[in-house]
Scaffold this motif. Structure first.
Motif, PDB file in Angstrom:
ATOM      1  N   GLY A 167       0.841  -1.189   0.000  1.00 50.31           N
ATOM      2  CA  GLY A 167       0.000   0.000   0.000  1.00 50.31           C
ATOM      3  C   GLY A 167       0.872   1.234   0.000  1.00 50.31           C
ATOM      4  O   GLY A 167       1.746   1.393  -0.844  1.00 50.31           O
ATOM      5  N   ARG A 168       0.659   2.101   0.961  1.00 54.20           N
ATOM      6  CA  ARG A 168       1.472   3.310   1.081  1.00 54.20           C
ATOM      7  C   ARG A 168       2.661   3.108   2.012  1.00 54.20           C
ATOM      8  O   ARG A 168       3.461   4.023   2.206  1.00 54.20           O
ATOM      9  CB  ARG A 168       0.611   4.473   1.609  1.00 54.20           C
ATOM     10  CG  ARG A 168      -0.480   4.899   0.643  1.00 54.20           C
ATOM     11  CD  ARG A 168      -1.214   6.113   1.183  1.00 54.20           C
ATOM     12  NE  ARG A 168      -2.240   6.576   0.255  1.00 54.20           N
ATOM     13  CZ  ARG A 168      -3.025   7.619   0.479  1.00 54.20           C
ATOM     14  NH1 ARG A 168      -2.902   8.303   1.623  1.00 54.20           N
ATOM     15  NH2 ARG A 168      -3.923   7.982  -0.405  1.00 54.20           N
ATOM     16  N   ARG A 169       2.758   1.933   2.582  1.00 53.85           N
ATOM     17  CA  ARG A 169       3.803   1.684   3.576  1.00 53.85           C
ATOM     18  C   ARG A 169       5.044   1.104   2.916  1.00 53.85           C
ATOM     19  O   ARG A 169       4.969   0.240   2.050  1.00 53.85           O
ATOM     20  CB  ARG A 169       3.272   0.729   4.647  1.00 53.85           C
ATOM     21  CG  ARG A 169       4.232   0.486   5.795  1.00 53.85           C
ATOM     22  CD  ARG A 169       3.535  -0.291   6.914  1.00 53.85           C
ATOM     23  NE  ARG A 169       4.492  -0.640   7.958  1.00 53.85           N
ATOM     24  CZ  ARG A 169       5.193  -1.765   7.971  1.00 53.85           C
ATOM     25  NH1 ARG A 169       5.049  -2.646   6.997  1.00 53.85           N
ATOM     26  NH2 ARG A 169       6.027  -2.011   8.962  1.00 53.85           N
ATOM     27  N   ILE A 170       6.208   1.615   3.334  1.00 53.93           N
ATOM     28  CA  ILE A 170       7.503   1.124   2.859  1.00 53.93           C
ATOM     29  C   ILE A 170       8.221   0.486   4.045  1.00 53.93           C
ATOM     30  O   ILE A 170       8.339   1.085   5.113  1.00 53.93           O
ATOM     31  CB  ILE A 170       8.370   2.284   2.309  1.00 53.93           C
ATOM     32  CG1 ILE A 170       7.633   3.041   1.201  1.00 53.93           C
ATOM     33  CG2 ILE A 170       9.702   1.753   1.808  1.00 53.93           C
ATOM     34  CD1 ILE A 170       7.397   2.253  -0.047  1.00 53.93           C
ATOM     35  N   ALA A 171       8.697  -0.742   3.861  1.00 52.36           N
ATOM     36  CA  ALA A 171       9.414  -1.428   4.943  1.00 52.36           C
ATOM     37  C   ALA A 171      10.617  -2.159   4.369  1.00 52.36           C
ATOM     38  O   ALA A 171      10.588  -2.646   3.231  1.00 52.36           O
ATOM     39  CB  ALA A 171       8.484  -2.420   5.654  1.00 52.36           C
ATOM     40  N   LEU A 172      11.682  -2.217   5.134  1.00 55.14           N
ATOM     41  CA  LEU A 172      12.872  -2.951   4.715  1.00 55.14           C
ATOM     42  C   LEU A 172      12.597  -4.450   4.683  1.00 55.14           C
ATOM     43  O   LEU A 172      11.958  -4.999   5.592  1.00 55.14           O
ATOM     44  CB  LEU A 172      14.032  -2.671   5.681  1.00 55.14           C
ATOM     45  CG  LEU A 172      14.719  -1.304   5.590  1.00 55.14           C
ATOM     46  CD1 LEU A 172      15.609  -1.092   6.799  1.00 55.14           C
ATOM     47  CD2 LEU A 172      15.528  -1.197   4.300  1.00 55.14           C
ATOM     48  N   THR A 173      13.100  -5.100   3.657  1.00 52.79           N
ATOM     49  CA  THR A 173      13.067  -6.561   3.625  1.00 52.79           C
ATOM     50  C   THR A 173      14.195  -7.094   4.515  1.00 52.79           C
ATOM     51  O   THR A 173      14.994  -6.313   5.070  1.00 52.79           O
ATOM     52  CB  THR A 173      13.275  -7.078   2.195  1.00 52.79           C
ATOM     53  OG1 THR A 173      14.585  -6.675   1.758  1.00 52.79           O
ATOM     54  CG2 THR A 173      12.224  -6.516   1.250  1.00 52.79           C
ATOM     55  N   GLU A 174      14.284  -8.396   4.632  1.00 55.62           N
ATOM     56  CA  GLU A 174      15.383  -8.986   5.400  1.00 55.62           C
ATOM     57  C   GLU A 174      16.727  -8.584   4.800  1.00 55.62           C
ATOM     58  O   GLU A 174      17.670  -8.238   5.519  1.00 55.62           O
ATOM     59  CB  GLU A 174      15.248 -10.513   5.420  1.00 55.62           C
ATOM     60  CG  GLU A 174      16.307 -11.191   6.283  1.00 55.62           C
ATOM     61  CD  GLU A 174      16.139 -12.696   6.350  1.00 55.62           C
ATOM     62  OE1 GLU A 174      16.961 -13.356   7.002  1.00 55.62           O
ATOM     63  OE2 GLU A 174      15.177 -13.221   5.728  1.00 55.62           O
ATOM     64  N   ALA A 175      16.806  -8.579   3.458  1.00 57.75           N
ATOM     65  CA  ALA A 175      18.048  -8.159   2.788  1.00 57.75           C
ATOM     66  C   ALA A 175      18.336  -6.696   3.056  1.00 57.75           C
ATOM     67  O   ALA A 175      19.493  -6.293   3.260  1.00 57.75           O
ATOM     68  CB  ALA A 175      17.928  -8.409   1.277  1.00 57.75           C
TER      69      ALA A 175
END
Length: 295
Positions: free
Chosen positions: A52-60
């Motif tokens: 959606g509008r949310r940005i989050a870091l992946t494990e990498a």
């Protein structure tokens, strides 16, 4: 792997937004997106999840984050070391200070510094002391001039310059002011705790210092409101919303200093730099100015 892509990665990770990262880097949003895409292609993995509008870091992304910070720290440190060889005092000096120190301690020093070193571009950030500490630790700030932490931090070189005596104060018409007038003996900490207080936020260094004194007496602070801005605390205190502890240079006719049966509480103020960072000539000159004010 170029530094511009890493800068874009860190900006998106910090702001959790491509548009805010673009503003921070003075780029367009498509330019930031392209740099992130280039980095992801190079590494062969996604660095951010876009939900959606949310940005989050992946494990990498979480694995890359501290390594990217270290790479950019090393590159910038090398640039400073090479620039210092010329002996010139110029370039950008990124530092932070607290609002209180910026208002009450730094104006004459900054005026003198800018007059002596007009080639330096001051990038001055007003931050809570705790955030300024983190900025120096992670390398986004070259130095900070703030309230010092109650315990040392291994990566930081910390120098105390001044001490603020914190005074117990209340409004002139507060019941504690009346009680203090009619009793010859100093007020006890327990008597203070019969009334609400307004204090800095629970996680601030100043609040930790104050809370320790009361917890040592087996007392819990009756905090009704909290803010990290001392000028706002002064206003709330002066209109009768509670007693507080404020630096003595903030006391005026709107406040009464209470005589309390406890040893004076002092909070240390000073500057800090990272022990592994090569300081710019601009930072070294700022430290010289600061050292000249040491009390």
């Amino acid at each position: 792997m170029d530094t511009q892509s890493l800068q874009a990665f860190l900006a998106v990770a910090e702001t959790q937004s491509f548009s805010r990262a673009a503003e921070q880097l003075y780029l367009t949003q498509p330019a930031v997106s392209k740099r992130i895409a280039t980095l992801e292609d190079l590494l062969g993995t996604r660095l951010f999840d876009r939900i959606g509008r949310r940005i989050a870091l992946t494990e990498a992304g979480n694995v890359l984050l501290p390594k990217a910070q270290h790479i950019l720290f090393t590159v910038e440190d090398s640039r400073r070391a090479l620039a210092n060889l010329s002996g010139q005092v110029g370039g950008k000096l990124t530092l932070a200070t607290s609002h209180h120190i910026g208002l009450h301690r730094l104006p004459p020093l900054l005026k003198q510094y800018t007059q002596r070193h007009p080639e330096v571009a001051l990038d001055l950030h007003f931050l809570d002391s705790e955030l300024a500490y983190q900025g120096v630790v992670d390398g986004t700030l070259e130095m900070a001039i703030v309230t010092l932490a109650p315990h040392p931090i291994e990566q930081l070189h910390v120098v105390e310059l001044w001490r603020d005596r914190l005074c117990v104060v209340c409004a002139t018409d507060h019941p504690l002011a009346q009680r203090s007038c009619h009793h010859r003996a100093p007020l006890s900490l327990a008597e203070l705790c019969e009334f609400n207080c307004v204090l800095p936020g629970a996680k601030t260094f100043t609040r930790t210092l104050i809370g320790q004194r009361f917890s040592e007496a087996g007392l819990q602070l009756p905090v009704s409101m909290a803010t990290n801005y001392l000028e706002t605390l002064k206003m709330m205190c002066s209109v009768g919303l509670g007693w507080s502890l404020l630096p003595e240079n903030m006391i005026d006719s709107e406040l009464v200093e209470l005589d309390v049966d406890t040893a004076p509480i002092h909070r240390p103020l000073g500057y800090l730099v990272h022990t592994n960072r090569t300081l710019s000539n601009a930072a070294r000159k700022m430290i010289e100015e600061l050292e000249s004010t040491r009390v």
